[in-house]
Design an enzyme around this catalytic site. Sequence first.
Site, PDB file in Angstrom:
ATOM      1  N   ASP A 209       0.834  -1.189   0.000  1.00 38.76           N
ATOM      2  CA  ASP A 209       0.000   0.000   0.000  1.00 38.76           C
ATOM      3  C   ASP A 209       0.883   1.258   0.000  1.00 38.76           C
ATOM      4  O   ASP A 209       1.875   1.326   0.737  1.00 38.76           O
ATOM      5  CB  ASP A 209      -0.868  -0.026   1.275  1.00 38.76           C
ATOM      6  CG  ASP A 209      -1.982   0.978   1.243  1.00 38.76           C
ATOM      7  OD1 ASP A 209      -2.815   0.893   0.343  1.00 38.76           O
ATOM      8  OD2 ASP A 209      -2.023   1.847   2.147  1.00 38.76           O
ATOM      9  N   GLU A 259      15.720 -14.357   0.030  1.00 41.29           N
ATOM     10  CA  GLU A 259      16.182 -15.327   1.038  1.00 41.29           C
ATOM     11  C   GLU A 259      15.216 -16.518   1.099  1.00 41.29           C
ATOM     12  O   GLU A 259      15.644 -17.669   1.139  1.00 41.29           O
ATOM     13  CB  GLU A 259      16.217 -14.572   2.366  1.00 41.29           C
ATOM     14  CG  GLU A 259      16.765 -15.293   3.532  1.00 41.29           C
ATOM     15  CD  GLU A 259      16.488 -14.444   4.793  1.00 41.29           C
ATOM     16  OE1 GLU A 259      16.749 -13.214   4.779  1.00 41.29           O
ATOM     17  OE2 GLU A 259      15.979 -15.030   5.779  1.00 41.29           O
TER      18      GLU A 259
HETATM   19  C1  GLC Z   1      -4.328   2.942  -0.760  1.00 46.07           C
HETATM   20  C2  GLC Z   1      -5.492   1.988  -0.730  1.00 46.07           C
HETATM   21  C3  GLC Z   1      -6.706   2.722  -0.272  1.00 46.07           C
HETATM   22  C4  GLC Z   1      -6.436   3.240   1.120  1.00 46.07           C
HETATM   23  C5  GLC Z   1      -5.201   4.105   1.149  1.00 46.07           C
HETATM   24  C6  GLC Z   1      -4.739   4.363   2.554  1.00 46.07           C
HETATM   25  O1  GLC Z   1      -4.477   3.940  -1.715  1.00 46.07           O
HETATM   26  O2  GLC Z   1      -5.654   1.391  -1.992  1.00 46.07           O
HETATM   27  O3  GLC Z   1      -7.855   1.924  -0.276  1.00 46.07           O
HETATM   28  O4  GLC Z   1      -7.535   3.995   1.548  1.00 46.07           O
HETATM   29  O5  GLC Z   1      -4.125   3.474   0.507  1.00 46.07           O
HETATM   30  O6  GLC Z   1      -4.208   3.203   3.112  1.00 46.07           O
END
Ligand code: GLC
Length: 547
Positions: A209, A259
């Site tokens: 993310d 690893e």
């Molecule tokens: C990313 C995710 C989204 C989330 C954001 C904060 O963009 O895809 O759904 O709200 O990160 O974590």
Amino acid sequence: MLSKYHWWRDAVIYQVYVRSFLDSTGDGIGDLAGVRAGLPYLKKLGVDGIWLSPFYPSPQHDHGYDVADYCDVDPLFGDLAEFDLLVAAARRLGIKVLLDIVPNHCSSEHPWFEEALAAEPGSAARARFHFADGRGADGSEPPNNWHAMFGGPAWSRVTEADGQPGQWYLHMFTPEQPDWNWRNPEVGAEFDRVLRFWLDRGVDGFRIDVAAGLYKHPELPDSDDPEADARTRDSVNPLAWNQPEVHAVWRGWRSICEEYTARDGRERLLVGEVSVPTAREHALYVRSDELHQAFFFDLLSAPWEADAFRKVISEAMQDIAGTGSTVTWVLNNHDQVRTVTRYGEPATEGSGLGAARARAAALLMLALPGAAYIYQGEELGLPEVVDLPDDVLTDPIFRRTGSRARIRDGCRVPLPWSGQASPFGFTSGVESAKPWLPQPDYFAEYATDRALADTRSFWHLYRDGLQLREALPQLGEGTLRWLESPPGVLAFVRGDGLVCAVNFGTAPTSAPVSGTPLLSSGPCPAGVLPGSTAAWWMSDGTESVAP
Ligand code: GLC
């Protein structure tokens, strides 16, 4: 064989938004047991792997992207034993499992953040986050002028132990999602532990993310253009995103993956959500010792025009494929308006134009060299649910901006599986169960049982496309050469003769190639490429390559 070893290079991964996939307990929220029950469906569709949206313990302010414990399962979704069963079942079916890891921020209920709140300014506990004194005589102004991605300032003020307003902490999303301070080595060490925890449980990799996040400018200075930052959901503030130090994190994570591969020969995958301004900057994230892949969102944001698509595809091929990685194509995900609706035009609503274009875009994507990600429901041709009433909306963007303009609930409505009425087989066991977002009546037309029974459905188009990718060496990795084509039409040849052409216009044109038709996104009479249609042919070699 090289391509089997590097399975991810041309893999098709299906994004499972767990809370909306399949509910095994009847509480109206999808869960891990539901995902396990749905694996045979995904096997039949023919995907190589799944990416599971976050299922960790979380107060769910941003549906799990606010993680309170990175090494467990929220009871809402099951438990670790159920997770292990899911991984084992997927392994038996030959389906890879990717987890969603959230390293930019955690939940304000994460024990380390709670500890930081209880600790003194300047303490070691606070140094894991970005705490700073406010500006102004009484510190009542935020430490800088940055905006949060989901509206409002990027800082919130805390109340100190003496009951007085005190320091501020940084959160690039909601106040319930404090950003980690990656300049503190404890943070990186903790994430190494988290990666190993899940790798030891058998996962095949991670979707990362906000992978251009993590580090901020060391001095946290004011942004020159805070209004621009506020207007867009893209990561535009150059002080808060895309800092050079982040690349060292990906090199470290890559070496952890290597690893594990060295131990058992199974290659692990790191795929980043990388929102940066240009394809060239994007390419830096997929250098050979960093992330394996990074979602290429320019395809998703391109308007439905041949020239726009040609431009983003060419840039990706030049910049990203030039690194030795493959391009990771994506048309839909849990943050975006679904293609069927996005490509529709309000004036032609109900005409099926959006659906025809979404089908054509799918065939285009599946013909491009590299990997592709499919978001659940995309294979059913689900439209965005645009008329959810305000009182059911859960996206923090709505609450924080007061605007419906960019909200994400409409693409997250639980999937229809069967039957004529909500919950359309989404929940099992409990007849009266209510899905967490209401499903419109018209979802009946899109239910998986109907889709599987109708060879003209989106589902069959995706399934047939995936089968051809599996069968034909020209698809997947390899070369792409543009062919000469009339305005409004894109045509390219893959390998030694697989041709894909897309007519972006609405009027028919002549097919840019002669050969054996393989698959088309709509009815395609011999020698013709109808409007809003894509088709694949095995060419007889008479096509002309663009200069
Ligand atoms: C990313 C995710 C989204 C989330 C954001 C904060 O963009 O895809 O759904 O709200 O990160 O974590």
